[in-house]
Design a protein around this motif. Structure first.
Motif, PDB file in Angstrom:
ATOM      1  N   GLU A  38       0.759  -1.092  -0.064  1.00  0.00           N
ATOM      2  CA  GLU A  38      -0.044   0.610   0.422  1.00  0.00           C
ATOM      3  C   GLU A  38       0.419   1.254  -0.009  1.00  0.00           C
ATOM      4  N   VAL A  39      -0.240   2.318  -0.250  1.00  0.00           N
ATOM      5  CA  VAL A  39       0.799   3.692  -0.876  1.00  0.00           C
ATOM      6  C   VAL A  39       0.440   4.862   0.761  1.00  0.00           C
ATOM      7  N   VAL A  40       1.146   4.535   1.795  1.00  0.00           N
ATOM      8  CA  VAL A  40       0.592   5.101   2.521  1.00  0.00           C
ATOM      9  C   VAL A  40       1.198   6.885   2.749  1.00  0.00           C
ATOM     10  N   LYS A  41       0.156   7.334   3.022  1.00  0.00           N
ATOM     11  CA  LYS A  41       0.595   9.233   2.941  1.00  0.00           C
ATOM     12  C   LYS A  41       1.276   9.296   5.554  1.00  0.00           C
ATOM     13  N   ILE A  42       2.394  10.376   4.777  1.00  0.00           N
ATOM     14  CA  ILE A  42       2.901  10.776   5.901  1.00  0.00           C
ATOM     15  C   ILE A  42       3.086  11.784   6.378  1.00  0.00           C
ATOM     16  N   GLN A  43       2.909  12.135   7.356  1.00  0.00           N
ATOM     17  CA  GLN A  43       2.408  13.835   7.505  1.00  0.00           C
ATOM     18  C   GLN A  43       3.133  14.744   9.223  1.00  0.00           C
ATOM     19  N   MET A  44       3.403  15.535   8.880  1.00  0.00           N
ATOM     20  CA  MET A  44       4.660  15.916   9.755  1.00  0.00           C
ATOM     21  C   MET A  44       4.025  17.856   9.828  1.00  0.00           C
ATOM     22  N   VAL A  45       4.494  17.714  10.768  1.00  0.00           N
ATOM     23  CA  VAL A  45       3.767  19.554  11.511  1.00  0.00           C
ATOM     24  C   VAL A  45       4.938  19.587  12.301  1.00  0.00           C
ATOM     25  N   ILE A  46       6.131  20.765  12.120  1.00  0.00           N
ATOM     26  CA  ILE A  46       7.987  21.060  12.933  1.00  0.00           C
ATOM     27  C   ILE A  46       7.046  22.414  13.457  1.00  0.00           C
ATOM     28  N   THR A  47       7.242  22.459  14.979  1.00  0.00           N
ATOM     29  CA  THR A  47       6.998  24.073  15.375  1.00  0.00           C
ATOM     30  C   THR A  47       8.759  24.415  14.856  1.00  0.00           C
ATOM     31  N   HIS A  48       8.323  25.573  13.917  1.00  0.00           N
ATOM     32  CA  HIS A  48       9.882  26.335  14.455  1.00  0.00           C
ATOM     33  C   HIS A  48       8.998  27.852  13.533  1.00  0.00           C
ATOM     34  N   PRO A  49       9.811  29.123  13.122  1.00  0.00           N
ATOM     35  CA  PRO A  49       9.298  29.924  13.486  1.00  0.00           C
ATOM     36  C   PRO A  49       9.537  30.402  11.891  1.00  0.00           C
ATOM     37  N   MET A  50      10.298  29.586  11.040  1.00  0.00           N
ATOM     38  CA  MET A  50      10.691  30.276   9.966  1.00  0.00           C
ATOM     39  C   MET A  50      11.167  31.640   9.620  1.00  0.00           C
ATOM     40  N   GLU A  51      12.195  31.999  10.281  1.00  0.00           N
ATOM     41  CA  GLU A  51      12.062  33.784   9.823  1.00  0.00           C
ATOM     42  C   GLU A  51      12.679  33.361   8.840  1.00  0.00           C
ATOM     43  N   THR A  52      13.229  34.894   7.557  1.00  0.00           N
ATOM     44  CA  THR A  52      13.519  34.554   6.600  1.00  0.00           C
ATOM     45  C   THR A  52      14.749  35.786   6.704  1.00  0.00           C
ATOM     46  N   GLY A  53      15.266  36.198   7.955  1.00  0.00           N
ATOM     47  CA  GLY A  53      15.876  37.085   7.806  1.00  0.00           C
ATOM     48  C   GLY A  53      15.800  38.689   7.116  1.00  0.00           C
ATOM     49  N   LEU A  54      14.485  38.538   6.775  1.00  0.00           N
ATOM     50  CA  LEU A  54      14.435  39.298   6.133  1.00  0.00           C
ATOM     51  C   LEU A  54      13.150  40.651   6.970  1.00  0.00           C
ATOM     52  N   ARG A  55      12.764  39.920   8.189  1.00  0.00           N
ATOM     53  CA  ARG A  55      11.604  40.847   8.638  1.00  0.00           C
ATOM     54  C   ARG A  55      12.272  41.489   9.858  1.00  0.00           C
ATOM     55  N   THR A  74      11.606  46.799  18.526  1.00  0.00           N
ATOM     56  CA  THR A  74      12.824  47.426  18.068  1.00  0.00           C
ATOM     57  C   THR A  74      13.203  47.686  16.844  1.00  0.00           C
ATOM     58  N   GLY A  75      12.936  47.573  15.384  1.00  0.00           N
ATOM     59  CA  GLY A  75      13.160  48.043  14.263  1.00  0.00           C
ATOM     60  C   GLY A  75      14.514  47.314  13.845  1.00  0.00           C
ATOM     61  N   GLN A  76      14.836  46.079  14.603  1.00  0.00           N
ATOM     62  CA  GLN A  76      16.164  45.525  14.422  1.00  0.00           C
ATOM     63  C   GLN A  76      15.579  44.229  13.359  1.00  0.00           C
ATOM     64  N   ALA A 127      18.080  49.549   4.418  1.00  0.00           N
ATOM     65  CA  ALA A 127      17.084  49.657   4.141  1.00  0.00           C
ATOM     66  C   ALA A 127      15.960  49.807   4.802  1.00  0.00           C
ATOM     67  N   ALA A 128      15.276  50.310   3.988  1.00  0.00           N
ATOM     68  CA  ALA A 128      13.356  51.144   5.390  1.00  0.00           C
ATOM     69  C   ALA A 128      12.507  50.355   4.899  1.00  0.00           C
ATOM     70  N   PRO A 129      12.099  50.137   6.258  1.00  0.00           N
ATOM     71  CA  PRO A 129      11.092  48.656   5.634  1.00  0.00           C
ATOM     72  C   PRO A 129      10.324  49.318   4.742  1.00  0.00           C
ATOM     73  N   GLY A 130      10.490  48.444   4.152  1.00  0.00           N
ATOM     74  CA  GLY A 130       9.202  48.399   2.826  1.00  0.00           C
ATOM     75  C   GLY A 130       9.639  49.377   1.669  1.00  0.00           C
ATOM     76  N   ALA A 131      11.186  49.467   1.662  1.00  0.00           N
ATOM     77  CA  ALA A 131      12.230  50.059   0.687  1.00  0.00           C
ATOM     78  C   ALA A 131      12.029  49.162  -0.156  1.00  0.00           C
ATOM     79  N   VAL A 132      12.170  48.569  -1.450  1.00  0.00           N
ATOM     80  CA  VAL A 132      13.103  48.002  -2.292  1.00  0.00           C
ATOM     81  C   VAL A 132      14.332  48.171  -2.366  1.00  0.00           C
ATOM     82  N   ARG A 133      14.985  46.594  -2.192  1.00  0.00           N
ATOM     83  CA  ARG A 133      16.292  46.527  -1.875  1.00  0.00           C
ATOM     84  C   ARG A 133      16.949  46.682  -2.391  1.00  0.00           C
ATOM     85  N   THR A 134      17.510  47.638  -3.236  1.00  0.00           N
ATOM     86  CA  THR A 134      18.651  46.693  -4.651  1.00  0.00           C
ATOM     87  C   THR A 134      19.902  47.774  -4.040  1.00  0.00           C
TER      88      THR A 134
END
Lengths: 110, 151
Positions: free
Chosen positions: A19-36, A41-43, B20-27
């Motif tokens: 049989e072909v079975v389905k395997i599902q998983m959910v990991i608790t993780h923030p998955m931050e892109t580094g762009l946010r 703090t604005g950091q 970059a400012a928030p929302g600014a295009v990062r170029t």
């Protein structure tokens, strides 16, 4: 805050041979892109995401996932697997900050 | 799998985003949004022209996503899994269009993968199946996003 790296794995408890079975998983993780930025703090929030997930059945490689920060927070993954024998599914996963975890589940095949 | 190149890239992106400012295009400083063409070349060695449209690949994703932070995507293909090496998911308009690579084996039984992805804005979601003989089969589905998810 929820514990990073905790995972919930769902597999069928039993399956019939071939049989072909389905395997599902959910990991608790923030998955931050580094762009946010932190709104208070604005950091910049450093990138923190799952990079690799390995699915092994009885020690044999089934699927290896490589992921980027484009996967949603608390990532959900589903794959399919053909089972021919009972055994243990082991899932090993890691993130870009060196976090490493492992989770396993039993599947009974008759 | 983190290569030295990836680390450099992450460091570069971080440095520019600080300025970059928030929302600014990062170029400046070359840390621009990666194009789908570049992302395809990086992961597959070929750009858009190297992909062969295939109706054997089926992408299940919403036509309109309420939030770009969490878009369910399911890919399946009517191709024997033992002829397939890997499955790739890309989202054209994301800062880094590459989302995931799924290395498949005959133990999978069939070509299938499902996850939830982030979409920065309305964008095609692409699935590419890399065959063992090197052929790249692809399919795309446009997903409309009202609120972006890569803030």
């Amino acid at each position: 805050m929820a514990t990073i790296g905790r995972a919930v794995v769902r597999v069928p408890k039993s399956a019939s041979k071939g049989e072909v079975v389905k395997i599902q998983m959910v990991i608790t993780h923030p998955m931050e892109t580094g762009l946010r930025k932190d709104k208070k703090t604005g950091q910049l929030i450093p990138a923190h995401y799952i990079t690799k997930v390995e699915f092994l059945f009885n020690g044999k490689k089934v699927t290896t996932l490589h992921t980027g920060a484009g996967v949603s927070k608390n990532p959900y993954f589903a794959i399919k697997m053909k089972v021919t024998e009972s055994g243990t599914l082991t899932i090993k996963y890691e993130d870009n900050k060196g976090g490493k975890w492992e989770k396993s589940a039993e599947i009974n095949v008759s | 799998m983190i290569t030295r190149r990836d680390l450099l890239k992450v460091a570069g992106v971080g440095a520019v985003a600080l300025l970059a400012a928030p929302g600014a295009v990062r170029t400046s400083f070359g840390a621009e949004k990666k194009s789908i063409e570049d992302a395809l070349k990086e992961h597959l060695g070929k750009g858009l022209s190297g992909l062969k449209e295939s109706n054997l690949i089926n992408i299940k994703a919403p036509t309109i996503a309420e939030s770009g932070a969490n878009v369910p995507v399911q890919v399946s293909a009517n191709i024997p899994v033992d002829q397939v090496e890997a499955l790739y998911i890309f989202a054209d308009e994301n800062f880094n269009p590459w989302v995931a690579t799924v290395e498949l084996t005959p133990m999978n039984g069939e070509v299938f993968f499902a996850t939830r992805i982030k979409l920065a804005k309305t964008s095609p979601v692409r699935a590419v199946v890399k065959m063992k003989d090197g052929t790249l089969l692809a399919a795309a589905k446009e997903v409309k996003v009202t609120v972006g998810g890569c803030g």
